[in-house]
Design a protein around this motif. Structure first.
Motif, PDB file in Angstrom:
ATOM      1  N   LEU A 158      -7.497 -12.925  45.899  1.00 61.47           N
ATOM      2  CA  LEU A 158      -8.201 -12.657  44.422  1.00 61.47           C
ATOM      3  C   LEU A 158      -8.620 -11.029  44.357  1.00 61.47           C
ATOM      4  O   LEU A 158      -9.945 -10.917  43.484  1.00 61.47           O
ATOM      5  CB  LEU A 158      -9.198 -12.843  45.934  1.00 61.47           C
ATOM      6  N   ILE A 217      -6.986 -10.870  41.262  1.00 61.29           N
ATOM      7  CA  ILE A 217      -8.492 -12.266  40.230  1.00 61.29           C
ATOM      8  C   ILE A 217      -9.462 -11.085  39.275  1.00 61.29           C
ATOM      9  O   ILE A 217      -9.888 -10.821  38.482  1.00 61.29           O
ATOM     10  CB  ILE A 217      -8.472 -13.464  40.840  1.00 61.29           C
ATOM     11  N   PRO A 277      -9.533 -11.335  35.463  1.00 59.67           N
ATOM     12  CA  PRO A 277      -9.745 -12.568  35.126  1.00 59.67           C
ATOM     13  C   PRO A 277      -8.920 -13.209  34.952  1.00 59.67           C
ATOM     14  O   PRO A 277      -8.908 -14.642  35.593  1.00 59.67           O
ATOM     15  CB  PRO A 277     -11.029 -12.589  35.542  1.00 59.67           C
ATOM     16  N   SER A 285      -5.400 -15.289  37.051  1.00 59.62           N
ATOM     17  CA  SER A 285      -6.033 -16.175  37.731  1.00 59.62           C
ATOM     18  C   SER A 285      -4.912 -17.481  38.411  1.00 59.62           C
ATOM     19  O   SER A 285      -4.414 -17.456  38.484  1.00 59.62           O
ATOM     20  CB  SER A 285      -7.556 -16.631  37.883  1.00 59.62           C
ATOM     21  N   LEU A 301      -2.724 -17.887  41.013  1.00 56.51           N
ATOM     22  CA  LEU A 301      -3.277 -19.061  42.269  1.00 56.51           C
ATOM     23  C   LEU A 301      -1.760 -20.103  42.516  1.00 56.51           C
ATOM     24  O   LEU A 301      -2.006 -20.163  43.831  1.00 56.51           O
ATOM     25  CB  LEU A 301      -3.968 -20.004  40.990  1.00 56.51           C
TER      26      LEU A 301
END
Length: 105
Positions: free
Chosen positions: A66, A69, A73, A76, A80
């Motif tokens: 997190l 991210i 962004p 991500s 993941l």
């Protein structure tokens, strides 16, 4: 004189050996019963330590992913899949410890 000393030592040694054998058989029953308790304690500790380690590792993995991210962004999608794979492997180690603990008890 030496023969009497040797005979006395031989008599004392054999009586001690027989007494030791009787004491051993009496304690074997107690040890057999206490082994079950020790195995149960070992199984409980194995589960507790593995769950604690797994929870800390999963929290660290999720927090790091997190954080990555949040900083980028666009990454991500790249973070993941490895994160989910890492979480699955961590959880499999905890389940493996559960299986070992169940086999012990």
């Amino acid at each position: 004189m030496k023969q009497m000393i040797v005979a006395a030592i031989a008599m004392l040694a054999t009586s001690a050996a027989f007494a030791q054998e009787a004491a051993t058989t009496a304690t074997e029953t107690v040890v057999a019963n206490s082994d079950k308790g020790m195995v149960a304690i070992a199984a409980a500790l194995a589960i507790a330590i593995s769950v604690l380690g797994g929870a800390l590792a999963q929290g660290k993995t999720a927090a790091t992913a997190l954080d990555g991210i949040a900083r980028n962004p666009a990454a991500s999608g790249k973070l993941l899949i490895p994160m989910i794979l890492g979480l699955a492997l961590i959880e499999s180690l905890v389940i493996y410890a559960l299986i070992i603990a169940l086999k012990l008890s």
